[in-house]
Design a protein around this motif. Sequence first.
Motif, PDB file in Angstrom:
ATOM      1  N   GLU A 229      16.879   2.500   2.371  1.00 31.20           N
ATOM      2  CA  GLU A 229      16.556   3.217   3.605  1.00 31.20           C
ATOM      3  C   GLU A 229      15.517   2.477   4.429  1.00 31.20           C
ATOM      4  O   GLU A 229      15.630   2.378   5.661  1.00 31.20           O
ATOM      5  N   ARG A 230      14.512   1.932   3.760  1.00 33.60           N
ATOM      6  CA  ARG A 230      13.439   1.238   4.470  1.00 33.60           C
ATOM      7  C   ARG A 230      13.823  -0.173   4.917  1.00 33.60           C
ATOM      8  O   ARG A 230      13.279  -0.690   5.891  1.00 33.60           O
ATOM      9  N   ALA A 259       9.000  -3.690   2.027  1.00 23.15           N
ATOM     10  CA  ALA A 259       8.718  -2.257   2.209  1.00 23.15           C
ATOM     11  C   ALA A 259       7.880  -1.691   1.076  1.00 23.15           C
ATOM     12  O   ALA A 259       7.071  -0.781   1.282  1.00 23.15           O
ATOM     13  N   THR A 260       8.029  -2.233  -0.134  1.00 23.85           N
ATOM     14  CA  THR A 260       7.220  -1.752  -1.263  1.00 23.85           C
ATOM     15  C   THR A 260       5.774  -2.202  -1.124  1.00 23.85           C
ATOM     16  O   THR A 260       4.857  -1.506  -1.567  1.00 23.85           O
ATOM     17  N   VAL A 261       5.576  -3.362  -0.519  1.00 28.42           N
ATOM     18  CA  VAL A 261       4.213  -3.858  -0.275  1.00 28.42           C
ATOM     19  C   VAL A 261       3.527  -2.970   0.762  1.00 28.42           C
ATOM     20  O   VAL A 261       2.364  -2.587   0.594  1.00 28.42           O
ATOM     21  N   LEU A 262       4.262  -2.635   1.817  1.00 29.86           N
ATOM     22  CA  LEU A 262       3.706  -1.767   2.852  1.00 29.86           C
ATOM     23  C   LEU A 262       3.363  -0.392   2.281  1.00 29.86           C
ATOM     24  O   LEU A 262       2.364   0.218   2.654  1.00 29.86           O
ATOM     25  N   TYR A 263       4.188   0.079   1.357  1.00 36.82           N
ATOM     26  CA  TYR A 263       3.904   1.359   0.713  1.00 36.82           C
ATOM     27  C   TYR A 263       2.628   1.248  -0.114  1.00 36.82           C
ATOM     28  O   TYR A 263       1.813   2.173  -0.153  1.00 36.82           O
ATOM     29  N   SER A 264       2.443   0.111  -0.763  1.00 41.01           N
ATOM     30  CA  SER A 264       1.228  -0.129  -1.555  1.00 41.01           C
ATOM     31  C   SER A 264       0.001  -0.160  -0.663  1.00 41.01           C
ATOM     32  O   SER A 264      -1.073   0.334  -1.026  1.00 41.01           O
ATOM     33  N   LYS A 266      -0.302   1.419   2.117  1.00 36.33           N
ATOM     34  CA  LYS A 266      -0.437   2.729   2.746  1.00 36.33           C
ATOM     35  C   LYS A 266      -0.662   2.633   4.253  1.00 36.33           C
ATOM     36  O   LYS A 266      -1.415   3.394   4.855  1.00 36.33           O
ATOM     37  N   GLU A 267       0.013   1.633   4.848  1.00 36.05           N
ATOM     38  CA  GLU A 267      -0.052   1.481   6.292  1.00 36.05           C
ATOM     39  C   GLU A 267       1.181   0.720   6.779  1.00 36.05           C
ATOM     40  O   GLU A 267       1.878   0.073   5.988  1.00 36.05           O
ATOM     41  N   HIS A 268       1.452   0.836   8.069  1.00 38.74           N
ATOM     42  CA  HIS A 268       2.592   0.124   8.631  1.00 38.74           C
ATOM     43  C   HIS A 268       2.112  -1.143   9.335  1.00 38.74           C
ATOM     44  O   HIS A 268       1.154  -1.113  10.090  1.00 38.74           O
ATOM     45  N   LYS A 269       2.793  -2.262   9.058  1.00 43.81           N
ATOM     46  CA  LYS A 269       2.470  -3.530   9.702  1.00 43.81           C
ATOM     47  C   LYS A 269       3.779  -4.206  10.095  1.00 43.81           C
ATOM     48  O   LYS A 269       4.782  -4.105   9.386  1.00 43.81           O
ATOM     49  N   THR A 285       6.654  -5.104  -5.494  1.00 47.23           N
ATOM     50  CA  THR A 285       7.799  -5.718  -6.187  1.00 47.23           C
ATOM     51  C   THR A 285       7.793  -7.243  -6.100  1.00 47.23           C
ATOM     52  O   THR A 285       8.735  -7.883  -6.566  1.00 47.23           O
ATOM     53  N   TYR A 286       6.748  -7.809  -5.511  1.00 49.67           N
ATOM     54  CA  TYR A 286       6.571  -9.271  -5.575  1.00 49.67           C
ATOM     55  C   TYR A 286       5.856  -9.640  -6.877  1.00 49.67           C
ATOM     56  O   TYR A 286       6.080 -10.710  -7.435  1.00 49.67           O
TER      57      TYR A 286
END
Length: 320
Positions: A229-230, A259-264, A266-269, A285-286
Amino acid sequence: MLETKVINKKRKTVWPLAVLIIAVLLFGGWQIYLMQHGAVDANDTTYQSVAIPPQSSASQIAEILLDKDLIHSEKIFLSYCRSTQLDNKLKAGNFMLSRSQTLEEIVKVIVEGKESHLTFTIPEGYTLKEMGQLLEKQGLVASQGEWMKAISIPYEYSFLNDIPQDRPNRLEGFLFPDTYNITETTNAEDIVSMMLGQFARLWEEEYAALAENQELSALEVVTIASLIEREAAVPEERETISGVIDNRLRINMPLQIDATVLYSLKEHKEIVTNADLKIDSPYNTYKHVGLPPGPIAAPGKDSIKAALNPEKHSYFYYVS
């Protein structure tokens, strides 16, 4: 004379008995009438959303109401509407109705056409945090504190069994993105229950059997679906991306999904930097092989379907 007296005596006996039978029948008929026109369950005050499509006939409306278990009988509903000359005055719309309402009350709501509810839509791909922000902005929850309290309650659903009760984001991915109708008295906990209930119905009806055949848990499927989805910029690419994820998992290759890094974080970039990729989080997930601990957003039906139907190909990379 004796014979005449006997006949008269019999008539005197039969006549009160006939009256009694008629009275019983009339009373029984009245009781059935009251029951059929009364509430289906006077104690069930829960309101549910009922959509009456435009140009629906009285018969179609009766069928919808019976399917929702709001009336006892389609025939009684139609008979009442005809006798009160309201069968041509029923209106289309979204109504909040309860099984505690009588037939007369339900018909009155539909005839008046007053849609006594509020509507909100949760877009696909929203996180729990984003949902709370949207609901607060629309005035549907008082504060983020109220929302956080509501999503922290230990709701009992089998698809949540694999997730620790004390995990703050335990419900991430399981509040189904959709359009919902609520009343002014609906609180944050009611909203969460409604959204979990919607996911539960869809899961059991459309996905549970397929997931079981593939030996996948609901948590695994929804987690994969949330990544899709992301990541899917184009809807048609969902199953292709699902295939890439499946291929990487098969060879134990890090998923390396931004997208998993952005979730970690806790902000959108817009751009994920090399420094971001080093964040110490089980959702990164890296750094960690395999699926993250849980979903990173709420996937829609198409992404869940794609997670269960990965495209068969030899790709290990895709361009977002």
